[in-house]
Motif scaffolding. Structure first.
Motif, PDB file in Angstrom:
ATOM      1  N   PHE A  33      -6.470  -2.367  -0.961  1.00 38.22           N
ATOM      2  CA  PHE A  33      -6.856  -1.433   0.100  1.00 38.22           C
ATOM      3  C   PHE A  33      -7.393  -0.134  -0.504  1.00 38.22           C
ATOM      4  O   PHE A  33      -8.382   0.421  -0.025  1.00 38.22           O
ATOM      5  CB  PHE A  33      -5.671  -1.144   1.019  1.00 38.22           C
ATOM      6  CG  PHE A  33      -5.401  -2.222   2.033  1.00 38.22           C
ATOM      7  CD1 PHE A  33      -6.393  -2.637   2.900  1.00 38.22           C
ATOM      8  CD2 PHE A  33      -4.161  -2.821   2.125  1.00 38.22           C
ATOM      9  CE1 PHE A  33      -6.158  -3.631   3.836  1.00 38.22           C
ATOM     10  CE2 PHE A  33      -3.908  -3.819   3.052  1.00 38.22           C
ATOM     11  CZ  PHE A  33      -4.912  -4.225   3.908  1.00 38.22           C
ATOM     12  N   GLY A  34      -6.729   0.353  -1.560  1.00 37.84           N
ATOM     13  CA  GLY A  34      -7.232   1.550  -2.234  1.00 37.84           C
ATOM     14  C   GLY A  34      -8.597   1.315  -2.854  1.00 37.84           C
ATOM     15  O   GLY A  34      -9.490   2.172  -2.762  1.00 37.84           O
ATOM     16  N   SER A  46      -7.774   7.379   1.351  1.00 41.64           N
ATOM     17  CA  SER A  46      -8.172   7.335   2.752  1.00 41.64           C
ATOM     18  C   SER A  46      -8.627   8.715   3.234  1.00 41.64           C
ATOM     19  O   SER A  46      -9.592   8.835   3.996  1.00 41.64           O
ATOM     20  CB  SER A  46      -7.003   6.831   3.603  1.00 41.64           C
ATOM     21  OG  SER A  46      -7.363   6.700   4.950  1.00 41.64           O
ATOM     22  N   VAL A  57      -3.222   5.039  -1.766  1.00 43.16           N
ATOM     23  CA  VAL A  57      -4.053   4.584  -0.647  1.00 43.16           C
ATOM     24  C   VAL A  57      -4.259   5.719   0.356  1.00 43.16           C
ATOM     25  O   VAL A  57      -5.382   5.915   0.861  1.00 43.16           O
ATOM     26  CB  VAL A  57      -3.403   3.366   0.051  1.00 43.16           C
ATOM     27  CG1 VAL A  57      -4.183   2.986   1.308  1.00 43.16           C
ATOM     28  CG2 VAL A  57      -3.346   2.180  -0.905  1.00 43.16           C
ATOM     29  N   SER A  65       1.308   3.335  -2.351  1.00 44.16           N
ATOM     30  CA  SER A  65       1.045   3.716  -0.968  1.00 44.16           C
ATOM     31  C   SER A  65       0.465   5.126  -0.895  1.00 44.16           C
ATOM     32  O   SER A  65      -0.457   5.391  -0.110  1.00 44.16           O
ATOM     33  CB  SER A  65       2.334   3.641  -0.152  1.00 44.16           C
ATOM     34  OG  SER A  65       2.129   4.067   1.162  1.00 44.16           O
ATOM     35  N   SER A 102      -4.971  -3.247   7.646  1.00 43.72           N
ATOM     36  CA  SER A 102      -3.948  -2.383   7.040  1.00 43.72           C
ATOM     37  C   SER A 102      -2.808  -2.123   8.019  1.00 43.72           C
ATOM     38  O   SER A 102      -1.640  -2.037   7.627  1.00 43.72           O
ATOM     39  CB  SER A 102      -4.567  -1.060   6.570  1.00 43.72           C
ATOM     40  OG  SER A 102      -4.978  -0.259   7.671  1.00 43.72           O
TER      41      SER A 102
END
Length: 398
Positions: free
Chosen positions: A222-223, A333, A329, A326, A267
């Motif tokens: 996701f990152g 974001s 990410v 986390s 996500s």
């Protein structure tokens, strides 16, 4: 030999998740399609659950001995979390498969359409995922071996214990403390219990490694995906010095908008699966750190202190890497909004500037992973966990 084994874990259809899919399939975390083997794996999973229940029963049985209770709680909390992780994955198997399929497809899309810069990002997060996966395999293996060998090494390193065991004043040195319906301190029950504990520790450790490494790899993807979206947003108005038409800008905008919406959707699905587990994990890690710290201050044997220190590092490392990844990410974001402004927007016409603003507005929707409804998985949360564990330790010492 090791290199060949690691190469065998690679899968051209799963170029990011290859080793993770392998261990999840091997441990039965990803259930097979064959109904017979599916039932077999479910039975094995529930045997682990039964073993954890017997550990909890044993805590009640030895409740009058504080040192024994703390020792049992330390191991039982990790066992409980392993069972919660594996069972939650089994119960939500279809939704987890959706996340895994999205990661696989999105990663493959980026690899097919990469340029030099985006290729470097893909190579970077792939190498990171491999290092984390293989290091976690080794770390869990060392921890399991440490837990299994602790009673034997304590027996060999302590002369008083050996003499007490021979004259009957010391009980049989078991790996874990669990209730059994037979006499576990004398043969053959003692050796049956040892074999049972070894099997449960080895399989439970494999489940934890499969779950944790897969979660970290998904978070890292996701990152990486956010970095890739930012790089593509820089080119939404065309390459430097090369203007493109309004229709082309609109097409690229739609593509980025769609990918970002899909990323946020997946996500959030991932977070809905992970958040309840992390909520319990954070609470239990706090108690576990407290228990290990209490034992470290009261331990007299150098061997015992060494094993407690390894176990302490294992607990710290597990919760830290979750919070670190986390947090990474979340930071990426927040930085995603910069992508459209890093393009040559000043040289675009009014309509294209409006498109860039619309994209920046879409990118303001953040990707956040949480531990229940009360806290986000971030580095400040990790610091709070450590502080809370120290507070519990101080209370227990008094």
């Amino acid at each position: 030999m090791v290199t060949k084994f690691l190469e065998s874990l690679e899968d051209h259809k799963q170029r990011l998740l290859g080793p993770n899919i392998w261990i999840m399939t091997s441990t039965g975390l990803l259930l097979p399609e064959n109904n017979f083997f599916k039932v077999v794996y479910i039975i094995i999973h529930e045997l682990v659950t039964l073993f954890v229940i017997t550990q909890c029963v044993e805590i009640y049985v030895v409740r009058s001995d504080l040192d024994q209770v703390i020792e049992n709680v330390k191991i039982s909390l990790m066992s409980i979390m392993g069972v919660i992780k594996s069972n939650s994955f089994l119960f939500e198997q279809n939704r987890w498969k959706q996340v895994l399929e999205y990661v696989t497809e999105a990663d493959e899309y980026e690899r097919v359409h990469k340029d030099k810069i985006r290729g470097e990002i893909i190579d970077r997060y792939t190498k990171y995922c491999r290092r984390v996966t293989y290091f976690s395999f080794i770390f869990v293996f060392v921890t399991v071996v440490t837990v299994i060998s602790t009673p034997l090494l304590n027996f060999l390193s302590s002369r008083n214990f050996r003499e007490g065991f021979r004259n009957g004043s010391e009980p049989f040195p078991h790996i874990c403390s669990s209730w059994t319906p037979f006499d576990k301190n004398h043969s053959p029950g003692s050796w049956i219990t040892v074999i049972w504990h070894i099997c449960m520790c080895a399989y439970g450790g494999s489940l934890v490694a499969a779950y944790d490494t897969s979660i970290i790899v998904i978070m890292k993807f996701f990152g990486g995906k956010l970095d890739l979206l930012r790089e593509r947003a820089k080119l939404v108005l065309g390459p430097p010095g090369n203007r493109i038409s309004d229709d082309e800008v609109k097409r690229m905008l739609r593509c980025l908008h769609h990918e970002h919406i899909l990323l946020i959707k997946q996500s959030r699905l991932f977070n809905s699966l992970l958040s309840p587990v992390m909520f319990l994990y954070v609470a239990m890690c706090s108690l576990n750190l407290c228990a290990v710290a209490f034992q470290l201050t009261s331990a007299t044997s150098a061997t015992q202190k060494l094993f407690l220190a390894v176990f302490f590092l294992f607990v710290i490392a597990q919760i830290f890497i979750y919070c670190w990844q986390s947090n990474d990410v979340l930071v990426k974001s927040k930085q995603l909004t910069l992508g459209p402004y890093e393009s040559e927007w000043w040289a675009a016409n009014a309509k294209q500037m409006q498109y860039a603003l619309m994209l920046a507005g879409q990118f303001r929707i953040q990707c956040v992973f949480t531990a229940g409804p009360f806290a986000s998985l971030t580095l400040p949360t990790f610091i709070t966990i450590v502080k809370g564990a120290y507070s519990y330790y101080t209370l227990l010492r008094k």
